[in-house]
Design a protein around this motif. Structure first.
Motif, PDB file in Angstrom:
ATOM      1  N   UNK A   6      65.760   3.774  35.205  1.00 19.57           N
ATOM      2  CA  UNK A   6      66.441   2.936  34.218  1.00 19.57           C
ATOM      3  C   UNK A   6      66.008   1.480  34.383  1.00 19.57           C
ATOM      4  N   UNK A  11      69.707  -6.838  26.171  1.00 18.09           N
ATOM      5  CA  UNK A  11      69.254  -6.463  24.831  1.00 18.09           C
ATOM      6  C   UNK A  11      69.911  -7.406  23.830  1.00 18.09           C
ATOM      7  N   UNK A  55      74.142 -10.476  19.027  1.00 16.81           N
ATOM      8  CA  UNK A  55      74.696  -9.464  19.929  1.00 16.81           C
ATOM      9  C   UNK A  55      73.842  -9.497  21.191  1.00 16.81           C
ATOM     10  N   UNK A  57      73.842  -7.893  25.017  1.00 10.25           N
ATOM     11  CA  UNK A  57      74.528  -6.947  25.919  1.00 10.25           C
ATOM     12  C   UNK A  57      73.641  -6.648  27.131  1.00 10.25           C
ATOM     13  N   UNK A  58      74.308  -6.356  28.229  1.00  9.32           N
ATOM     14  CA  UNK A  58      73.591  -5.807  29.386  1.00  9.32           C
ATOM     15  C   UNK A  58      73.183  -4.394  29.023  1.00  9.32           C
ATOM     16  N   UNK A  59      71.958  -4.039  29.310  1.00 10.71           N
ATOM     17  CA  UNK A  59      71.454  -2.768  28.810  1.00 10.71           C
ATOM     18  C   UNK A  59      70.755  -1.984  29.913  1.00 10.71           C
ATOM     19  N   UNK A  60      71.085  -0.715  29.976  1.00 12.76           N
ATOM     20  CA  UNK A  60      70.338   0.173  30.873  1.00 12.76           C
ATOM     21  C   UNK A  60      70.002   1.457  30.132  1.00 12.76           C
ATOM     22  N   UNK A  61      69.880   1.335  28.827  1.00 11.24           N
ATOM     23  CA  UNK A  61      69.639   2.508  27.998  1.00 11.24           C
ATOM     24  C   UNK A  61      68.186   2.935  27.940  1.00 11.24           C
ATOM     25  N   UNK A  62      67.294   2.132  28.512  1.00  9.08           N
ATOM     26  CA  UNK A  62      65.881   2.505  28.539  1.00  9.08           C
ATOM     27  C   UNK A  62      65.441   2.739  29.981  1.00  9.08           C
ATOM     28  N   UNK A 115      63.725   6.075  25.915  1.00  6.64           N
ATOM     29  CA  UNK A 115      65.188   6.116  26.036  1.00  6.64           C
ATOM     30  C   UNK A 115      65.595   6.875  27.304  1.00  6.64           C
TER      31      UNK A 115
ATOM     32  N   UNK B 426      77.909  -7.222  13.893  1.00  6.08           N
ATOM     33  CA  UNK B 426      78.310  -8.615  14.108  1.00  6.08           C
ATOM     34  C   UNK B 426      77.700  -9.479  13.016  1.00  6.08           C
ATOM     35  N   UNK B 475      83.105  -9.328  14.287  1.00  7.77           N
ATOM     36  CA  UNK B 475      82.465  -8.361  15.186  1.00  7.77           C
ATOM     37  C   UNK B 475      83.306  -7.088  15.288  1.00  7.77           C
ATOM     38  N   UNK B 504      74.252  -8.398  12.140  1.00  9.30           N
ATOM     39  CA  UNK B 504      73.392  -7.900  13.226  1.00  9.30           C
ATOM     40  C   UNK B 504      73.929  -6.509  13.595  1.00  9.30           C
ATOM     41  N   UNK B 506      73.518  -3.172  16.268  1.00 11.84           N
ATOM     42  CA  UNK B 506      72.938  -2.656  17.513  1.00 11.84           C
ATOM     43  C   UNK B 506      73.548  -1.303  17.829  1.00 11.84           C
ATOM     44  N   UNK B 510      72.815   5.020  23.542  1.00 10.48           N
ATOM     45  CA  UNK B 510      72.119   5.341  24.799  1.00 10.48           C
ATOM     46  C   UNK B 510      72.518   4.408  25.929  1.00 10.48           C
ATOM     47  N   UNK B 511      72.993   3.245  25.549  1.00 10.00           N
ATOM     48  CA  UNK B 511      73.279   2.220  26.544  1.00 10.00           C
ATOM     49  C   UNK B 511      74.595   2.471  27.259  1.00 10.00           C
ATOM     50  N   UNK B 569      75.882   2.799  31.054  1.00 14.31           N
ATOM     51  CA  UNK B 569      75.474   4.150  31.440  1.00 14.31           C
ATOM     52  C   UNK B 569      75.079   4.243  32.906  1.00 14.31           C
ATOM     53  N   UNK B 570      74.572   3.151  33.477  1.00 15.93           N
ATOM     54  CA  UNK B 570      74.158   3.251  34.881  1.00 15.93           C
ATOM     55  C   UNK B 570      75.354   3.387  35.818  1.00 15.93           C
TER      56      UNK B 570
END
Lengths: 127, 731
Positions: A6, A11, A55, A57-62, A115, B426, B475, B504, B506, B510-511, B569-570
């Motif tokens: 990950x 993002x 927007x 965001x912290x992302x770990x989707x990839x 992904x 948003x 939002x 916007x 998003x 998956x995230x 997700x992590x």
């Protein structure tokens, strides 16, 4: 077999103008997925963007893996129907082994991004 | 050096093709038929090392090869046991111009393109690059020893494949000992004894022959040709004894690749671009050896009114077999020209021109990948039976569906709902977008609150359902079903762009991971996990659960007190394990989809796609309450207003019955008439009976109160079946 991990990232979806004007720390990789969407890895804090509705965001989707360029190209010529960029650095995206992927080419190495929910399928197809 | 043919070893010379080796041993691969040695005809096919339909004239003989001859009267034998072939890889190449064929014309075309600065790739069958098809792109697909080659031409494909020799059509053309003139020359040059050779038409090079001019009447012999009967210009017939007949009957372009690529940038050069010689109209014999079409068959079809070449092809199957018209096309055109007084252009060609193995066809193709949530490993570790549901791998159950079910109803349970679609909207026009999209008054949703919504198309049909969750005035978070998420995202994006709204978007499906904490002891479990300040029913708020930052949504699909914990997700594994540990003495058990389907059906909750059909309006699924027609505008509103004036013909309703649950899809009967079908069905442990949703038709303006399902009486009842006042979910 290369193992995908990950990718911790930030993002961002914002106006194209705001993304165009933004500056990213030197030690980050900013990948422009679309005119209004960008992924920065590793994550950045205290991001200032000229878009109050952005927007972020912290992302770990990839998930991603760095491969030596020759190894990556040997895989991609089998897995990728579309023409790969020849200049370096370069960003490209499209189906790789049937999976929506992002590719970052640097001199001597390539970052493959997919992904995260498809890590298992992608690794199986790389094997 | 020896190879094996039909179980017997035969010797071969160093440069032999498989066909040459067999002819040296007096074996004809298919028993008979005119051999061309150009890869055009169907007469040298054999099964080689387990691969059927191999053109033996195009394959080099190798020691130990195992060949099974493929007699012309039948098909190759199916393997007795299932033996998967090896996977075949696809190699992709890109260039400006692809030239197919490295003969004189091909080389000239390649040189011309290169001189113009083009990047050129030349493919030549003799070099092991056998082109089998041209597809949209144009994409040229070739078979090579290393796998399938996919060549993507940016500018042009040039077909320089030359011309094929015209085959004979006359009684006896299925005999062995017939060869085209070019083939006769090649066989003689290879040192194969042809015996006494009679040459009809253009004679072969380097072969001593008895040359004869005239029309072939028939070939004589039993298995092997012994004589050919020729009619001279004066009408007299002449019988010529021979061992071999060499046939120089003319040429037709080998242009199937050009014909299959005619709508794209594909052109032919050289002999592949020439006009076909048209042989005399055949009087008798087999025209299409691949499909066994005779002159008599053509006459019959003509008499039936099939006069166009494309129709004759479909009516007789001439040209659809192994050689794709290489043998029959000139003759069928000649036949139709004779009967109709006009020469028709060749029929369309379509990929592929050669028989391929399934592995070769599948090279470079991939089945759709099935995503896995971040908890996939946890489910498997717990012994879950995993199934593809809603486009994801999801746990069907963990081995004990009733224990999972009762944990939800009587204690507490957790379920992985990471697969639900989740999208952030948003921007200054966020509210306007949602008001236009959804049939609910979005403006009345307060910050921190959520509302169940339907997503409709322009015809007022239900596309998806989910929640709108308001964070601020500009939002929102949208949720969608697992299976409908991708389509819903496209729907929202398309409309936002069409309307030119400043938003916007998003997709964070998956995230984010999502865990549903559900059951009467859910609050106690969350207390232990550190979440004491929880949102009210249909509310949402940020919170920290077991050290993981979450967005906590209170809602209920199971009918019990429930919270969805959306989180990065992590952190899914950390949160899942913590909840399992903290809830162990509360009777916590994770639940899979099988239990969830029971729980939701008891509550009468629909699943879009399972309980809805393509034409399901909110009224038909009894969800009018989710549509506010007082709104001036939303997608589907005009259609809803129009269809509301039409009497209902069917409706999604609830049923209950004693005994086991019927299968989903079971037919519903009313007074021996078809009355609908069951969309969801389960045996309810808490109610002790079967409960169902199903489509029921109106009879005389009324919905039947009792029907027959699975040969048993079933009662139509109001939903929900369980906890009709929703006291448990709102607890």
């Amino acid at each position: 077999m290369p193992e995908l991990k990950r990718l911790p990232a930030t993002r961002i979806v914002a106006t194209p103008a705001a993304l165009d004007a933004a500056e990213w720390p030197d030690d980050t990789l900013a990948l422009r997925f679309a005119p209004d969407e960008l992924l920065v890895t590793p994550p950045v804090a205290n991001l200032a963007l000229d878009d109050p509705h952005a927007i972020i965001i912290a992302d770990s989707g990839y998930a991603g893996v760095w491969l030596p360029e020759a190894e990556a190209l040997a895989f991609l010529e089998h897995a990728c129907e579309w023409e790969l960029p020849t200049q370096r650095p370069a960003f490209a995206q499209g189906a790789v082994a049937g999976i929506a992927a992002k590719l970052w080419f640097e001199a001597g190495r390539v970052l493959l991004i997919v992904p995260a929910p498809l890590i298992a399928d992608f690794e199986e197809r790389m094997a | 050096m020896r190879l094996i043919v039909d179980g017997q070893p035969i010797a071969f010379e160093p440069d032999d093709t498989l066909l040459a080796a067999m002819l040296r041993a007096d074996l004809h691969p298919t028993g008979g038929g005119c051999l061309c040695l150009g890869g055009d005809c169907p007469h040298c096919l054999a099964t080689v090392d387990g691969v059927a339909y191999v053109r033996t004239c195009q394959v080099a003989a190798k020691p130990g090869q195992v060949v099974e001859r493929q007699h012309q009267s039948g098909y190759p034998a199916l393997p007795e046991t299932h033996r998967p072939g090896p996977a075949v890889t696809a190699l992709n190449r890109h260039c400006d111009v692809v030239v197919i064929g490295a003969g004189e014309a091909g080389r000239a075309a390649a040189a011309e393109a290169e001189a113009a600065g083009k990047q050129v790739l030349v493919l030549e069958a003799k070099n092991g690059q056998e082109v089998v098809g041209i597809y949209h792109g144009p994409l040229v697909v070739a078979r090579t020893d290393e796998g399938m080659l996919h060549v993507h031409a940016k500018e042009e494909v040039i077909v320089a494949t030359g011309a094929a020799e015209i085959q004979p059509v006359a009684p006896g053309s299925e005999l062995a000992g017939l060869v085209t003139a070019r083939a006769a020359g090649q066989l003689a040059a290879a040192g194969i004894d042809l015996g006494r050779v009679v040459a009809v038409g253009t004679p072969p090079d380097g072969v001593e022959v008895q040359w004869v001019e005239g029309e072939i009447v028939y070939f004589e012999g039993e298995g092997q040709v012994e004589a050919v009967i020729i009619r001279g210009a004066d009408g007299s017939e002449q019988r010529l004894e021979c061992d071999t007949v060499s046939l120089g009957l003319g040429f037709h372009p080998r242009d199937a690749l050009r014909r299959m690529g005619r709508d794209w940038r594909v052109r032919a050069v050289g002999d592949a671009a020439r006009e076909s010689d048209i042989p005399p109209c055949p009087e008798a014999g087999i025209v299409c050896p691949c499909s066994g079409v005779s002159v008599e068959d053509l006459d019959f079809i003509w008499a039936q009114g099939f006069h166009e070449l494309e129709l004759v092809k479909r009516a007789t199957l001439a040209g659809t077999g192994t050689c794709q018209g290489s043998v029959c096309l000139p003759y069928v055109r000649s036949f139709l020209a004779d009967r109709g007084q006009a020469l028709q252009p060749p029929f369309t060609a379509r990929p592929v021109t050669r028989q391929l193995t399934l592995g070769e066809i599948a090279a470079g193709a991939h089945h759709q990948a099935t995503p896995r949530t971040a908890l996939d490993g946890e489910h498997r570790r717990l012994g879950a039976q995993m199934e593809r549901i809603g486009g994801w791998w999801r746990p069907w159950n963990y081995g004990h569906v009733l224990e999972e079910y009762w944990a939800v109803r009587e204690a507490v349970s957790i379920g992985d709902v990471s697969t639900l679609g989740k999208m952030i909207v948003s921007g200054p026009d966020a509210l306007e977008l949602l008001e236009r999209l959804y049939p609910t008054n979005v403006a009345t949703i307060k910050p921190g609150r959520s509302r169940y919504v339907l997503l409709l198309d322009e015809r007022g049909y239900v596309l998806d359902d989910g929640l709108i969750c308001k964070e601020t005035d500009t939002r929102y978070i949208l949720t969608f079903t697992s299976g409908g998420s991708s389509h819903a995202e496209m729907w929202v994006r398309d409309w936002a762009e069409s309307w030119g709204l400043d938003v916007r978007l998003l997709n964070q499906t998956m995230t984010l991971g999502a865990i549903n904490v559900t059951g009467p002891l859910a609050n106690e479990l969350l207390d232990r996990a550190g979440l004491t300040d929880r949102p009210p029913y249909m509310g949402h708020a940020p919170g920290v659960v077991a050290g993981v930052e979450c967005n906590v949504f209170r809602l209920s699909f199971t009918g019990e007190l429930s919270y969805e914990l959306h989180h990065p997700a992590q952190d899914s594994v950390k949160l899942w394990r913590a909840l399992l540990e903290l809830g162990a003495d509360l009777g916590l058990k994770p639940h899979g989809i099988e239990a969830l389907l029971k729980l939701r059906l008891e509550k009468g909750h629909i699943i879009v796609g399972q309980d809805t059909a393509f034409d399901s309006t909110p009224r038909r699924i009894a969800h009018e309450w989710a549509v506010k027609l007082s709104k001036a505008e939303f997608v589907g509103r005009p259609a809803i207003i129009r269809t509301n004036k039409i009497p209902l013909d069917k409706q999604l309703v609830g049923f209950e019955m004693d005994g086991p649950a019927p299968i989903e899809g079971a037919v519903i009967w009313y007074k021996d008439q078809f009355a609908g079908h069951v969309t969801s069905s389960t045996w309810s442990p808490v109610l002790g009976q079967a409960v169902m949703l199903g489509w029921l038709y109106y009879f005389d303006g009324e919905l039947p109160a009792t029907v027959t399902i699975d040969s048993r009486p079933a009662r139509r009842v109001e939903t929900p079946f369980y906890d009709k006042e929703a006291r448990r979910a709102r607890a």
